[in-house]
Scaffold this active site. Structure first.
Site, mmCIF file in Angstrom:
data_model
loop_
_atom_site.group_PDB
_atom_site.id
_atom_site.type_symbol
_atom_site.label_atom_id
_atom_site.label_comp_id
_atom_site.label_asym_id
_atom_site.label_seq_id
_atom_site.Cartn_x
_atom_site.Cartn_y
_atom_site.Cartn_z
ATOM 1 N N ASP A 170 0.829 -1.199 0.000
ATOM 2 C CA ASP A 170 0.000 0.000 0.000
ATOM 3 C C ASP A 170 0.869 1.257 0.000
ATOM 4 O O ASP A 170 1.843 1.358 0.752
ATOM 5 C CB ASP A 170 -0.893 -0.022 1.243
ATOM 6 C CG ASP A 170 -1.925 1.080 1.241
ATOM 7 O OD1 ASP A 170 -2.785 1.071 0.350
ATOM 8 O OD2 ASP A 170 -1.876 1.947 2.140
ATOM 9 N N GLU A 224 1.335 -0.398 -5.012
ATOM 10 C CA GLU A 224 0.218 0.468 -5.392
ATOM 11 C C GLU A 224 0.775 1.814 -5.847
ATOM 12 O O GLU A 224 0.833 2.778 -5.086
ATOM 13 C CB GLU A 224 -0.745 0.665 -4.217
ATOM 14 C CG GLU A 224 -1.983 1.458 -4.609
ATOM 15 C CD GLU A 224 -2.617 2.209 -3.449
ATOM 16 O OE1 GLU A 224 -3.723 2.747 -3.629
ATOM 17 O OE2 GLU A 224 -2.000 2.306 -2.374
ATOM 18 N N ASP A 253 -10.868 1.068 -4.627
ATOM 19 C CA ASP A 253 -10.617 2.510 -4.653
ATOM 20 C C ASP A 253 -11.237 3.211 -5.854
ATOM 21 O O ASP A 253 -10.982 4.400 -6.071
ATOM 22 C CB ASP A 253 -9.106 2.772 -4.664
ATOM 23 C CG ASP A 253 -8.484 2.630 -3.285
ATOM 24 O OD1 ASP A 253 -9.197 2.823 -2.283
ATOM 25 O OD2 ASP A 253 -7.287 2.320 -3.208
#
Length: 485
Positions: free
Chosen positions: A226, A256, A323
């Site tokens: 992340d 990410e 997301d």
């Protein structure tokens, strides 16, 4: 967690050559054959009501940023056969470590499965079952920040500068203040997400490494990392990679990163990134129809050729996620547009990623709406769409050319896109009509004269004549042509 996409990011790739790679790039071979399924655990399936949060809402309630539905690992374990029947052979879990939120991006204990999801032992059983079915598992590593309830942070709240963890965070005074504005560095200024000093404090880095190695030794197959760009230390990520590969040389590390990611894809940090620029092009071509086939193909080719071939072969090719809005929602509910995007996703280089429920026609706007509960009532499923996913995944598994072959554009104009895939003696031709009208044309194809071809999605047949194949496509139709034996 949520980031934004720079509008010109993809266009810049066309004129930005990839840097020389030293040492040679090596990525996990299994990812070339993988079809991932992303699971947001709190919303996939509730397999054990005894571990539900006390304020759990009825399954299928409207999702909010702070409500709970009771999804857990027992629910996932019970539905592993469902994933296997779809053709999935890899799972990406959103965070499963102990945390106070439904999304779990605010860890209180990285070494412990969240009690509302299950236990460490239950996770190991799920992992073993998945592996027996040939399904790999990667976990979400959220190492840029913890939650405020994390014992390390709470020790700082109680003891201030005397806490052994004081320099694990970025405090600006004592006592610790969370509102109206935190007096410590937090992710995007969100007080509940205090940022760790990973890059500057070796003690923090070593702790994160211990978390990494613990779960790899439990048998996980890699990490989705992340916001790794916010841990601004190449040395840390090189150390992360070295430790992962020492335990499992085939561990998959995917970051990410929402923009071009040269810095992290030199062969010494990540194997791949979440391919949001790739997704953005699909969104503009298939869903929004803002660009034509020529522009789409140019952008996709630039992306594919920008990185080392070993990187492009294992990029994390998602069309939506926790997301983003659901792709079907971005298509205005037009299922045939989603089908076109899926056909492209399953027949091009990189690892396809299915966000849970896309295969049954789930919709949802941006989070939290995109995090709806999976509806397990078959009467509410789009069975035609599910079968389409299953058939394309099976085709990908059956044909090396569709997974790991070379890719050459045959036609890219207006609404028509056609490309050839080849690996060894395995060959395929994919033709897509992104328009609302019929397409009838003759394509110059890389098949020998007289080759008889079978279009596997509609069961049509045709023969190559004078180096060309005549095709006729319905509106918003995909075709996959394979030589008959």
């Amino acid at each position: 967690m949520k980031r934004w996409i720079l509008g010109a990011a993809i266009a810049a790739l066309a004129c930005a050559p990839a840097q020389a790679m030293t040492p040679p790039v090596v990525t996990p071979g299994w990812v070339r054959d993988a079809v991932f399924y992303q699971i947001f655990p709190e919303r996939f399936a509730n397999g054990n009501r005894k571990n539900d949060p006390p304020n759990v809402q009825p399954w299928g309630s409207r999702p909010a940023i702070d409500n709970f539905m009771g999804g857990d690992l027992a629910g996932v374990r019970a539905h592993l056969p469902y994933l296997k029947s779809l053709g999935v052979n890899a799972i990406y879990f959103n965070p499963i470590f102990e945390a106070t939120t439904n999304h779990k991006y605010n860890a209180t204990d990285y070494m412990k499965i969240d009690p509302h999801f299950g236990t460490n032992a239950e996770f190991k059983s799920l992992l073993d079952d998945a592996h027996r079915l040939g399904i790999k598992v990667i976990l979400d590593g959220v190492f840029n920040h913890t939650g405020v309830q994390n014992p390390f942070f709470q020790d700082c709240v109680r003891n201030g500068p005397k806490s052994r963890y004081w320099h694990w965070y970025h405090f600006d005074g004592y006592p610790v203040v969370t509102s109206p504005k935190p007096n410590y560095e937090a992710w995007w200024g969100i007080a509940d997400l205090p940022k760790l000093q990973v890059a500057k404090n070796p003690e923090v880095a070593n702790y994160i490494y211990s978390v990494e190695t613990y779960w790899l030794k439990q048998g996980i197959d890699g990490w989705r990392l992340d916001v790794p760009n916010e841990i601004d230390s190449d040395a840390f990520w090189r150390g992360f990679r070295a430790r992962a590969k020492a335990i499992n040389p085939n561990a998959y590390l995917v970051g990410e990163i929402w923009t071009p990611a040269d810095r992290w894809l030199q062969g010494d940090q990540f194997d791949a990134v979440m391919n949001y620029p790739w997704r953005d092009a699909l969104l503009q071509f298939f869903a929004q129809r803002k660009i034509d086939a020529g522009a789409f193909d140019a952008r996709e080719t630039a992306l594919r050729e920008h990185y080392a071939p070993a990187i492009s072969a294992v990029m994390f090719n998602l069309i939506d996620s926790h997301d983003t809005a659901r792709f079907l929602t971005d298509c205005g509910g037009e299922v045939n547009r989603l089908k076109l995007a899926v056909a492209y996703q399953m027949t091009t280089p990189g690892a396809p990623v299915i966000y849970y429920g896309d295969e049954i026609g789930m919709q949802g706007a941006k989070d939290p709406d995109c995090r709806r509960c999976f509806d397990w009532n078959p009467a509410h499923h789009n069975h035609d769409l599910w079968g389409y996913y299953q058939r394309l995944i099976a085709l990908r598994h059956a044909h090396p050319a569709l997974r790991d072959g070379s890719m050459r554009t045959v036609a890219a104009k207006g609404d028509l896109l056609a490309y050839a895939r080849e690996k060894g003696g395995d060959r395929a031709l994919v033709v897509l009509n992104n328009g609302g009208g019929f397409q009838e044309t003759s394509l110059a194809v890389p098949f020998a004269e007289g080759t008889r071809l079978h279009e596997v999605l509609s069961d049509a047949v045709a023969t190559v004549h004078r180096g060309h194949l005549g095709v006729r496509l319905d509106p918003m139709q995909a075709q996959v042509w394979l030589p008959t034996k």
